[in-house]
Design a protein around this motif. Structure first.
Motif, PDB file in Angstrom:
ATOM      1  N   ASP A 276       0.817  -1.216   0.000  1.00  0.00           N
ATOM      2  CA  ASP A 276       0.000   0.000   0.000  1.00  0.00           C
ATOM      3  C   ASP A 276       0.845   1.258   0.000  1.00  0.00           C
ATOM      4  O   ASP A 276       0.322   2.369   0.142  1.00  0.00           O
ATOM      5  CB  ASP A 276      -0.947   0.006   1.200  1.00  0.00           C
TER       6      ASP A 276
ATOM      7  N   ARG B  96       3.100   2.179   2.222  1.00  0.00           N
ATOM      8  CA  ARG B  96       3.556   2.643   3.528  1.00  0.00           C
ATOM      9  C   ARG B  96       4.887   1.947   3.861  1.00  0.00           C
ATOM     10  O   ARG B  96       4.951   0.979   4.615  1.00  0.00           O
ATOM     11  CB  ARG B  96       2.511   2.353   4.591  1.00  0.00           C
ATOM     12  N   ASN B  97       5.925   2.446   3.329  1.00  0.00           N
ATOM     13  CA  ASN B  97       7.258   1.895   3.515  1.00  0.00           C
ATOM     14  C   ASN B  97       8.035   2.763   4.493  1.00  0.00           C
ATOM     15  O   ASN B  97       7.730   3.932   4.706  1.00  0.00           O
ATOM     16  CB  ASN B  97       8.005   1.830   2.187  1.00  0.00           C
TER      17      ASN B  97
END
Length: 340
Positions: A277, A279-280
């Motif tokens: 998604d 969100r790293n």
């Protein structure tokens, strides 16, 4: 004796630590005590074994200082249309507070191994010196018996002439003959003992399978220091006492390690998280043990007991060395008086 100087002791240790020469050189018919020691150090398989033990002990001590390696893990998770990936690096950090005691323990262990090697070498060289003196004393005894037998033979010949002349009873002549026979028996026994001692000496200094007879040259008169000086000298350079002291220092370092062992297992974790998604990002974590059930009290008590034992062993070795030095001083005084 002539070989009891500090310079000679340094020569023995240096030769023991030096690489071994190529075997096969000719062994002479007689050797001085110094030459016998040097050849023994070169040829002794016991000292080669001791060198191997020393190298292993020093390598183990050096390895014990090493810090733990980090671990790297990769985790992938796919759930339907969602996925996560973790790239994780974990580093134990016990070395931050235990490196000092571990380094001290490693240094003490290495020094103790060095001192133990010197003690093993000294015991082996002392056994050689005992064999050397057995051969030398045996040669003196054989020489004295031969001289006595020559004198007794002349007495028997004179007695036989006096018996023929009627000046001496036959019984007295028989007693002299029996005495000469007993002396001859003692001489044969002494010659056998001398041959055994010289072959044992040859076995120690020769680098071949044969057992050559090697004569021991005169080692000279022993030095005669005072009893207190002999004890002080023995305590100052004794490798057994040095080994006990370094072993006690290693045990003291174990106490410090045991007191900090409740933190064993502390580590830092960090890495990168990759999500489908978007969100790293990076993350960081810490792992700290909670001393709820195991507070390491037993390990500390065991380490303290070990440290007490190490100090007691120092006292025991010091007492044993002092007694041996005093006894050796008394024997040397008697030995020197007997030779004068």
């Amino acid at each position: 004796m002539k070989t009891s100087s500090p310079a000679f002791a340094a020569l023995v240790v240096t030769a023991a630590l030096a690489p071994l020469p190529v075997s096969g050189h000719q062994v002479p018919a007689s050797l001085s005590l110094d030459e016998a020691v040097v050849r023994f150090v070169e040829a002794s398989p016991e000292l080669r074994t001791a060198r191997s033990r020393l190298r292993a002990a020093v390598a183990d001590a050096r390895q014990s200082r090493a810090a733990s390696n980090p671990t790297f893990t990769v985790t992938n998770e796919d759930v339907g249309g969602y996925s996560e990936r973790y790239f994780n690096l974990n580093q134990p950090v016990d070395f931050l507070w235990s490196s000092g005691p571990r380094s001290e323990r490693a240094r003490a262990a290495a020094e103790a191994a060095q001192a133990a090697f010197r003690a093993d070498s000294a015991r082996a060289v002392m056994a050689l010196k005992t064999t050397f003196l057995d051969a030398w004393q045996g040669a003196r005894e054989v020489e004295a018996l031969r001289e006595a037998l020559e004198v007794v033979g002349e007495v028997v010949d004179d007695a036989a002439e006096r018996v023929e002349a009627g000046d001496l009873a036959t019984y007295d002549l028989r007693r002299l003959v029996v005495g000469r026979a007993a002396l001859e028996q003692r001489l044969r026994t002494a010659e056998l003992s001398l041959a055994d001692a010289e072959r044992r000496l040859g076995a120690l200094v020769a680098d071949a399978d044969s057992l050559p007879r090697i004569q021991a040259e005169d080692p000279g008169l022993p030095d005669t220091p005072s009893a207190s000086a002999a004890v002080e000298t023995a305590l100052a350079g004794n490798p057994e006492l040095a080994a006990a002291r370094w072993a006690a220092r290693a045990l003291d370092a174990e106490v410090s390690l045991a007191r900090r062992s409740w933190l064993s297992g502390t580590s830092l974790t960090g890495g990168f998280k990759d999500q489908s998604d978007g969100r790293n990002g990076l993350y960081l974590g810490v792992h700290v043990p909670l001393p709820l059930f195991d507070r390491r009290r037993g390990a500390v008590d065991a380490a303290l007991a070990g440290a007490d034992r190490g100090r007691a062993e120092i006292d025991a070795v010091r007492l044993a060395v002092s007694r041996r030095a005093a006894l050796a001083r008394a024997i040397e005084r008697w030995f020197g008086a007997a030779l004068v």
